[in-house]
Enzyme design. Sequence first.
Site, mmCIF file in Angstrom:
data_model
loop_
_atom_site.group_PDB
_atom_site.id
_atom_site.type_symbol
_atom_site.label_atom_id
_atom_site.label_comp_id
_atom_site.label_asym_id
_atom_site.label_seq_id
_atom_site.Cartn_x
_atom_site.Cartn_y
_atom_site.Cartn_z
ATOM 1 N N GLY A 150 86.626 -8.645 14.853
ATOM 2 C CA GLY A 150 87.084 -9.928 15.308
ATOM 3 C C GLY A 150 87.490 -10.605 14.453
ATOM 4 O O GLY A 150 88.371 -11.600 14.538
ATOM 5 N N THR A 162 95.072 2.602 6.614
ATOM 6 C CA THR A 162 94.768 3.663 7.524
ATOM 7 C C THR A 162 94.193 3.302 8.633
ATOM 8 O O THR A 162 92.907 2.612 8.859
ATOM 9 C CB THR A 162 94.134 4.900 6.832
ATOM 10 O OG1 THR A 162 94.961 4.783 5.721
ATOM 11 C CG2 THR A 162 94.109 5.943 7.760
ATOM 12 N N CYS A 202 76.266 -14.527 12.681
ATOM 13 C CA CYS A 202 77.014 -14.642 11.405
ATOM 14 C C CYS A 202 76.264 -15.908 10.551
ATOM 15 O O CYS A 202 76.558 -15.938 9.586
ATOM 16 C CB CYS A 202 78.379 -14.927 11.591
ATOM 17 S SG CYS A 202 79.196 -13.732 12.759
HETATM 18 N N1 PLP Z 1 84.412 -14.507 17.551
HETATM 19 C C1 PLP Z 1 83.485 -14.654 18.092
HETATM 20 C C2 PLP Z 1 83.268 -15.650 19.377
HETATM 21 C C3 PLP Z 1 82.257 -14.145 17.790
HETATM 22 O O1 PLP Z 1 81.023 -14.027 18.706
HETATM 23 C C4 PLP Z 1 82.359 -13.028 16.717
HETATM 24 C C5 PLP Z 1 81.185 -12.189 16.565
HETATM 25 O O2 PLP Z 1 79.990 -12.792 16.731
HETATM 26 C C6 PLP Z 1 83.358 -12.957 16.044
HETATM 27 C C7 PLP Z 1 84.514 -13.532 16.508
HETATM 28 C C8 PLP Z 1 83.625 -11.799 15.011
HETATM 29 O O3 PLP Z 1 83.672 -10.721 15.434
HETATM 30 P P1 PLP Z 1 83.388 -9.380 14.508
HETATM 31 O O4 PLP Z 1 81.842 -9.253 14.496
HETATM 32 O O5 PLP Z 1 83.879 -8.376 15.047
HETATM 33 O O6 PLP Z 1 84.050 -9.723 13.178
#
Ligand code: PLP
Length: 395
Positions: free
Chosen positions: A69, A235, A323
């Site tokens: 994401g 890839t 995060c």
């Molecule tokens: N965007 C949102 C709203 C999220 O909650 C998260 C992950 O917690 C992300 C982006 C990032 O996604 P990824 O963990 O796949 O990098």
Amino acid sequence: MIYLDHNATTPLHPRALEAMLPFLRERWGNPSSPYRFGSQARQAVEHARAHIADRMGCAPEELVFCSSGTESDNLALRGVAGALRSRGDHIVTSAIEHHAVLTTCEALEREGFRVTRVPVTADGVVDLDLLAASLCDETILVSVMHANNETGVIQPLEHIAAVTRKRGIVLHTDAVQSAGKLPRRVAELGADLVTLSGHKLHGPKGAAALYVRQGTPLTPITTGGAQEHGVRAGTENVAGVVGFAVAVALAFEDADAEGARLGALRDRLECEVASAVPGVRINGRAAARIPNTSSLSFQDIDGESIVLGLDLQGICVSTGSACSTGDPEPSHVLRAMGLTPRDAQGTIRLSLGRETGEGDIDATVRALTGTVARLRQISSVSRMTDGGPPGGQQG
Ligand code: PLP
């Protein structure tokens, strides 16, 4: 273990794993290779793309696979900024975005772009009037998430899309937390770019996508390969996208029923905690929320201590975004909603998922009630031994 942190990640669905295994064991060809062993892998990738596109209500060519994401958000923001730099230098986002968007905006500011961060209401909803007022002739991109990862609050995307469409501004939404939880097709969101991530909906980590509405200007941010229609070099994660497609199909199969079940469990959890524990605030309660998420602020204690206390009892919850775990700063999302730093620090997020049942909720309410009472007792004793009166009222 009781796992209530599905907004951080979800367990891989056994059917997704089963579909992935042949591509990790026997069918490990490179989809770009010209011989049959390679084209079998290519077929698997395209089959997964068609499958996801069908469920998401878009054309297969409108899906760009990527690794996360975070990468998808980066591609959306940096890709539009790169493509439309000559047209304008202004980007609008909200104060409550995931760091994948906010930090990317900061990087773009260092490259000369101007960024407006639109505030939210006390319930965590983007202020539409302020958003509309922030747009100018130089605005090239608006990026507002669909559902917030900490509070679950759903943003009024249709209204935002109506404004951006009229002004010819590209709209990106990070739908990582809503995809598969709300039975919505990407095109219905009204955005030109939509971020999706496999591991938030019982798919594998390392598989994600950016929906790119046909005709949306986007400059690649990786170079060195012609994969993904030349938009994302590298890839493809064949097994990953195969598992992602199965997870999307499963999520859409019962999104309504599962949403209703999780919503009822979440409401019960909140109701029972609020009646058993004094001094608790349910963040975003009055707004529309995705059904699995609950953000609870407890007066006079630290969310981190609650997380550790519950962990000792085998219950996984978090203080907010996975995060930013370990970040001593109070959540920017809760601060934007008007919480004091102290109340924001006293917050935990519980996010339910497919395996969550009534027994898990009952056990969590019991453990949470006991943990909060214990922590408050400790903090009141330590305040007394420090010389201050209980309750923290100094002077
Ligand atoms: N965007 C949102 C709203 C999220 O909650 C998260 C992950 O917690 C992300 C982006 C990032 O996604 P990824 O963990 O796949 O990098």
